[in-house]
Write a protein that holds these residues in place. Structure first.
Motif, short mmCIF file in Angstrom:
data_model
loop_
_atom_site.label_atom_id
_atom_site.label_comp_id
_atom_site.label_asym_id
_atom_site.label_seq_id
_atom_site.Cartn_x
_atom_site.Cartn_y
_atom_site.Cartn_z
N GLU A 119 6.69 76.16 80.03
CA GLU A 119 5.58 77.02 79.65
C GLU A 119 4.29 76.20 79.73
O GLU A 119 4.34 74.98 79.78
CB GLU A 119 5.78 77.60 78.25
N HIS A 120 3.17 76.87 79.74
CA HIS A 120 1.89 76.18 79.93
C HIS A 120 0.97 76.37 78.72
O HIS A 120 1.11 77.34 77.96
CB HIS A 120 1.18 76.70 81.19
N ARG A 121 0.09 75.42 78.55
CA ARG A 121 -0.88 75.49 77.47
C ARG A 121 -2.13 74.70 77.88
O ARG A 121 -2.07 73.86 78.80
CB ARG A 121 -0.31 74.91 76.18
N GLU A 123 -4.83 71.88 76.99
CA GLU A 123 -4.95 70.70 76.14
C GLU A 123 -6.29 70.00 76.38
O GLU A 123 -6.82 70.02 77.49
CB GLU A 123 -3.80 69.72 76.42
N CYS A 271 -1.73 72.37 81.08
CA CYS A 271 -0.60 71.44 81.08
C CYS A 271 0.71 72.18 80.85
O CYS A 271 0.74 73.23 80.19
CB CYS A 271 -0.76 70.40 79.96
N ARG A 272 1.79 71.64 81.40
CA ARG A 272 3.10 72.09 81.00
C ARG A 272 3.35 71.58 79.58
O ARG A 272 3.01 70.45 79.25
CB ARG A 272 4.18 71.56 81.94
N ASN A 273 3.96 72.42 78.77
CA ASN A 273 4.21 72.06 77.38
C ASN A 273 5.30 70.99 77.32
O ASN A 273 6.50 71.30 77.39
CB ASN A 273 4.61 73.30 76.59
N ASP A 275 6.20 69.13 74.84
CA ASP A 275 6.99 69.16 73.61
C ASP A 275 8.22 70.05 73.77
O ASP A 275 9.33 69.68 73.36
CB ASP A 275 6.13 69.66 72.44
N VAL A 276 8.03 71.22 74.36
CA VAL A 276 9.14 72.16 74.56
C VAL A 276 10.14 71.59 75.56
O VAL A 276 11.36 71.63 75.35
CB VAL A 276 8.62 73.53 75.03
#
Length: 331
Positions: A119-121, A123, A271-273, A275-276
């Motif tokens: 998933e993406h976010r 940052e 960014c690609r997450n 943490d996940v």
């Protein structure tokens, strides 16, 4: 090919004539035949039959486009229902958290391990100097400590993870079984991102040779080719990776009054997450002895302490290039 009407036999033509006609002296076109004698009845019936057959053929030819259109309409309806059913099943699988039927994630040309958890976010990242206003060092930065060493070491867990047989079947290249009795039916891979983080860690460790025993120099001051090559290899790996995934986020400039142009210290990235993704990876991590192998029949054999084979010595063992004579004075 032009449409060819089907030739009717006399029996069929007569049947059609009876079906299209009636008991009066008037045919389907309104033609009246009064005062026909019984002797002329057969001739009249035969003429009427041939006439009606001709009408049937003309009607059939005239309706060919309609018949073809109806067939195409039914075919399109069947195809639409089939496509709708397929899309529904794919959507249902995705919503249930399973991998979609398509092996490739959006934007990828090859199968991507863990693509269903990507998933993406957005940052924020500091690209300016460490003393910029608002800058907060990360836990991975600073002079080496046991605490930040542990963070860097954790990345190594992503270099040996297990996949199911189905997941491994999508790989572009074959891979080995996990050399552990409890997971020998699974397959083992590493994720490229964690290899790159391993390389970045190697470069970091090279800065502190006494702490990590990573000096590139032998006691006589010569550059140790094996140690040097690992760092050189890692630099090249990271260079090619950055070119493989070039980020095009803009870096704005600002004017420092009466001084110079400077890069704005903060940028925002898509960014690609991590943490996940890393959580999914660490759940599949396996601590394997790298000199173990699953032999035919499912037997796990450990080669630790045994001499390396001829193929390794001929192909994998690193050889010092002829003429290598760099010393500490050349650095």
């Amino acid at each position: 090919m032009a449409y060819q009407p089907v030739k009717q036999d006399n029996y069929t033509a007569d049947a059609i004539a009876v079906e299209l006609g009636d008991s009066s002296d008037t045919d389907v076109e309104g033609n009246h035949y009064p005062g026909e004698s019984e002797d002329g009845d057969a001739t009249a019936r035969s003429s009427t039959s041939r006439h009606n057959t001709s009408l049937y053929r003309k009607a059939l030819q005239a309706n060919v486009p309609v018949i073809v259109s109806l067939h195409l309409l039914v075919l399109n309806a069947v195809l639409a229902l089939a496509l709708g059913s397929l899309l529904f099943r794919i959507s249902a699988q995705s919503e249930a958290g399973h991998e979609a039927t398509d092996k490739f994630a959006p934007g990828e040309l090859l199968y991507t391990v863990g693509q269903h958890v990507i998933e993406h976010r957005v940052e924020r990242a500091y690209v300016g100097p460490g003393y910029s206003e608002g800058y907060v060092p990360s836990a991975y930065q600073g002079w080496p400590t046991d605490a930040n060493d542990a963070l860097w070491k954790k990345y190594e867990d992503g270099n040996h993870i297990r996949l199911s047989k189905q997941e491994a079947s999508h790989l572009a290249q074959p891979t080995e079984h996990v050399p552990l009795p409890e997971h020998k039916d699974d397959y083992m891979v590493g994720l490229v991102v964690f290899h790159h983080l391993h390389c970045l860690s190697a470069i970091r460790r090279a800065f502190y040779p006494k702490r990590y025993g990573t000096s590139m120099f032998d006691e006589d001051g010569k550059v140790n080719y094996i140690t040097w090559h690992h760092v050189d290899h890692c630099i090249e790996i990271l260079r090619t990776y950055l070119e493989c995934h070039p980020e095009t986020t803009a870096m704005p400039f600002q004017w420092v009054p009466q001084s110079t142009l400077a890069v704005y210290p903060v940028t925002q990235h898509t960014c690609r997450n991590f943490d996940v993704l890393s959580e999914w990876v660490y759940e599949r991590s396996v601590d394997v002895p790298i000199r173990s192998h699953v032999e035919s029949g499912g037997r796990v054999v450990d080669y630790t302490g045994k001499p390396y084979g001829e193929e390794y010595n001929a192909t994998w063992a690193m050889q010092v290039p002829e003429g290598w004579a760099y010393t500490i004075d050349d650095m």
